[in-house]
Design a protein around this motif. Structure first.
Motif, PDB file in Angstrom:
ATOM      1  N   TYR A 137       0.866  -1.186   0.000  1.00 50.03           N
ATOM      2  CA  TYR A 137       0.000   0.000   0.000  1.00 50.03           C
ATOM      3  C   TYR A 137       0.895   1.226   0.000  1.00 50.03           C
ATOM      4  CZ  TYR A 137      -2.957   3.695   1.970  1.00 50.03           C
ATOM      5  OH  TYR A 137      -3.612   4.884   2.197  1.00 50.03           O
ATOM      6  N   LYS A 138       0.649   2.144  -0.912  1.00 52.34           N
ATOM      7  CA  LYS A 138       1.436   3.375  -0.922  1.00 52.34           C
ATOM      8  C   LYS A 138       0.547   4.532  -0.500  1.00 52.34           C
ATOM      9  CE  LYS A 138       0.963   4.553  -5.864  1.00 52.34           C
ATOM     10  NZ  LYS A 138       1.708   4.905  -7.091  1.00 52.34           N
ATOM     11  N   SER A 139       1.072   5.351   0.394  1.00 54.46           N
ATOM     12  CA  SER A 139       0.309   6.458   0.972  1.00 54.46           C
ATOM     13  C   SER A 139       1.053   7.765   0.759  1.00 54.46           C
ATOM     14  CB  SER A 139       0.106   6.209   2.472  1.00 54.46           C
ATOM     15  OG  SER A 139      -0.558   7.290   3.084  1.00 54.46           O
ATOM     16  N   LEU A 140       0.361   8.776   0.261  1.00 56.24           N
ATOM     17  CA  LEU A 140       0.981  10.076   0.038  1.00 56.24           C
ATOM     18  C   LEU A 140       1.293  10.742   1.372  1.00 56.24           C
ATOM     19  CD1 LEU A 140       1.840  12.166  -2.119  1.00 56.24           C
ATOM     20  CD2 LEU A 140      -0.443  13.179  -1.892  1.00 56.24           C
ATOM     21  N   ARG A 141       2.533  11.132   1.565  1.00 55.92           N
ATOM     22  CA  ARG A 141       2.972  11.783   2.793  1.00 55.92           C
ATOM     23  C   ARG A 141       3.757  13.053   2.454  1.00 55.92           C
ATOM     24  NH1 ARG A 141       1.676   8.254   7.268  1.00 55.92           N
ATOM     25  NH2 ARG A 141       0.154   6.898   6.248  1.00 55.92           N
TER      26      ARG A 141
ATOM     27  N   PRO B 224       6.161  16.244  -1.144  1.00 54.91           N
ATOM     28  CA  PRO B 224       5.326  15.034  -1.061  1.00 54.91           C
ATOM     29  C   PRO B 224       6.079  13.808  -1.579  1.00 54.91           C
ATOM     30  CG  PRO B 224       4.684  16.347  -2.949  1.00 54.91           C
ATOM     31  CD  PRO B 224       5.731  17.143  -2.232  1.00 54.91           C
ATOM     32  N   PHE B 225       5.778  12.666  -1.013  1.00 54.11           N
ATOM     33  CA  PHE B 225       6.347  11.409  -1.489  1.00 54.11           C
ATOM     34  C   PHE B 225       5.384  10.282  -1.121  1.00 54.11           C
ATOM     35  CE2 PHE B 225       7.598  11.505   2.914  1.00 54.11           C
ATOM     36  CZ  PHE B 225       7.640  10.162   3.319  1.00 54.11           C
ATOM     37  N   TYR B 226       5.573   9.141  -1.766  1.00 51.56           N
ATOM     38  CA  TYR B 226       4.751   7.982  -1.452  1.00 51.56           C
ATOM     39  C   TYR B 226       5.493   7.074  -0.476  1.00 51.56           C
ATOM     40  CZ  TYR B 226       1.210   9.079  -4.914  1.00 51.56           C
ATOM     41  OH  TYR B 226       0.193   9.691  -5.603  1.00 51.56           O
TER      42      TYR B 226
ATOM     43  N   GLY C 119      -9.575  18.021  13.070  1.00 51.85           N
ATOM     44  CA  GLY C 119      -8.482  18.786  13.666  1.00 51.85           C
ATOM     45  C   GLY C 119      -7.528  17.945  14.488  1.00 51.85           C
ATOM     46  N   GLN C 120      -7.628  16.619  14.372  1.00 52.87           N
ATOM     47  CA  GLN C 120      -6.740  15.717  15.090  1.00 52.87           C
ATOM     48  C   GLN C 120      -6.194  14.673  14.117  1.00 52.87           C
ATOM     49  OE1 GLN C 120      -8.384  14.188  18.850  1.00 52.87           O
ATOM     50  NE2 GLN C 120     -10.118  15.540  18.528  1.00 52.87           N
ATOM     51  N   LEU C 121      -5.118  13.983  14.550  1.00 55.69           N
ATOM     52  CA  LEU C 121      -4.606  12.892  13.748  1.00 55.69           C
ATOM     53  C   LEU C 121      -5.628  11.763  13.726  1.00 55.69           C
ATOM     54  CD1 LEU C 121      -0.850  12.683  14.815  1.00 55.69           C
ATOM     55  CD2 LEU C 121      -1.931  14.104  13.067  1.00 55.69           C
ATOM     56  N   PHE C 122      -5.770  11.129  12.564  1.00 56.06           N
ATOM     57  CA  PHE C 122      -6.782  10.088  12.400  1.00 56.06           C
ATOM     58  C   PHE C 122      -6.194   8.729  12.751  1.00 56.06           C
ATOM     59  CE2 PHE C 122      -9.049   7.021   9.604  1.00 56.06           C
ATOM     60  CZ  PHE C 122     -10.266   7.087  10.250  1.00 56.06           C
TER      61      PHE C 122
ATOM     62  N   ASP D 144      -3.343  16.307   4.627  1.00 58.48           N
ATOM     63  CA  ASP D 144      -4.334  17.000   5.448  1.00 58.48           C
ATOM     64  C   ASP D 144      -3.880  17.115   6.902  1.00 58.48           C
ATOM     65  OD1 ASP D 144      -4.583  14.245   5.758  1.00 58.48           O
ATOM     66  OD2 ASP D 144      -6.738  14.323   6.122  1.00 58.48           O
ATOM     67  N   GLU D 145      -3.221  16.085   7.431  1.00 60.17           N
ATOM     68  CA  GLU D 145      -2.760  16.140   8.807  1.00 60.17           C
ATOM     69  C   GLU D 145      -1.497  16.991   8.947  1.00 60.17           C
ATOM     70  OE1 GLU D 145      -2.397  12.133  10.216  1.00 60.17           O
ATOM     71  OE2 GLU D 145      -4.570  11.803  10.213  1.00 60.17           O
ATOM     72  N   SER D 146      -0.710  17.088   7.890  1.00 61.60           N
ATOM     73  CA  SER D 146       0.482  17.944   7.920  1.00 61.60           C
ATOM     74  C   SER D 146       0.106  19.414   8.038  1.00 61.60           C
ATOM     75  CB  SER D 146       1.329  17.723   6.662  1.00 61.60           C
ATOM     76  OG  SER D 146       1.819  16.392   6.621  1.00 61.60           O
ATOM     77  N   GLU D 147      -1.100  19.767   7.583  1.00 65.54           N
ATOM     78  CA  GLU D 147      -1.554  21.153   7.668  1.00 65.54           C
ATOM     79  C   GLU D 147      -1.943  21.569   9.085  1.00 65.54           C
ATOM     80  OE1 GLU D 147      -4.736  21.411   4.908  1.00 65.54           O
ATOM     81  OE2 GLU D 147      -3.463  21.264   3.118  1.00 65.54           O
ATOM     82  N   LEU D 148      -2.017  20.622  10.001  1.00 66.90           N
ATOM     83  CA  LEU D 148      -2.418  20.933  11.377  1.00 66.90           C
ATOM     84  C   LEU D 148      -1.306  21.612  12.177  1.00 66.90           C
ATOM     85  CD1 LEU D 148      -4.206  17.567  12.316  1.00 66.90           C
ATOM     86  CD2 LEU D 148      -5.281  19.705  11.589  1.00 66.90           C
ATOM     87  N   PHE D 149      -0.065  21.549  11.705  1.00 66.69           N
ATOM     88  CA  PHE D 149       1.063  22.050  12.485  1.00 66.69           C
ATOM     89  C   PHE D 149       1.237  23.553  12.319  1.00 66.69           C
ATOM     90  CE2 PHE D 149       1.819  17.585  11.908  1.00 66.69           C
ATOM     91  CZ  PHE D 149       2.330  17.179  13.127  1.00 66.69           C
TER      92      PHE D 149
END
Length: 213
Positions: A56-60, A67-69, A95-98, A143-148
């Protein structure tokens, strides 16, 4: 957790970050060689216990917001990403990590892999590619990176890691605010010797399975 501030002696013409990258590469090749039979067994287990791809590859979002997979062994059903936002809303995690302790998308074999963090092993390939390190802040989706917010955005000054202070301190049992502080401590007080200490502490943290789901 506060890190000590002593450091390894500098070598002429080499920065600590260059040494870190070199050690990442060498250690990763050694680990992949040693774990090759285990990796093959896990791949077979994923294939036999559920339909869908092995990986499974996830965009991070990585260093300098690039960005990278990120690669993992697949632990969920194939339509897991499509269910993510609905589950987030149902759990009231805006507004929290999932992260769900009882995520219905996780397969039976995937739950076993997650307990011992075996699903993370393909990230060794990310280390070889140069978009991750063995030790660093946890890589997160866009989306979670935008919380910082500053000063905790310093996590994006370094490569994200397979393990780090978050993983050895309780993983999913750690609140988002505390994770921010742990990662800020790591980045602001970084020394090469700290990476070795975190690597050694990762093994017992994985075996005790605290916060792993």
């Amino acid at each position: 957790m506060v890190l000590e501030t002593w450091q390894l002696p500098r070598l002429p013409g080499l920065s600590a970050q260059n040494i870190k990258r070199g050690l990442d590469f060498i250690l990763t090749l050694m680990i992949l060689t040693l774990l090759f039979p285990l990796l093959g067994g896990i791949a077979l287990g994923v294939r036999l216990t559920s339909t869908g791809p092995i990986f499974y590859k996830s965009l991070r979002i990585g260093k300098n917001y690039q960005p990278f997979y990120m690669w993992k062994f697949r632990t969920m059903c194939t339509d897991a990403d499509h269910q993510r936002e609905r589950l987030r809303q149902n759990a009231g995690l805006q507004g929290q990590l999932f992260k769900l302790a009882d995520d219905p998308r996780v397969t039976r074999f995937g739950r076993f892999l997650r307990k011992f963090s075996l699903d993370e092993l393909p990230q060794l390939l990310n280390v070889l590619q140069g978009n991750m390190s063995l030790v660093g802040p946890r890589p997160l989706p866009p989306d979670e990176s935008e919380l910082f917010r500053a000063p905790f955005t310093r996590r994006f000054d370094v490569l994200p890691g397979i393990t780090g202070l978050w993983q050895i301190s309780g993983r999913s049992n750690i609140r988002f605010e505390d994770m921010c502080k742990l990662e800020f401590t790591y980045v602001s007080q970084w020394q090469l010797v700290h990476d070795f200490k975190i690597l050694f502490q990762t093994v017992p943290a994985v075996l005790c399975r605290k916060g792993a789901y």
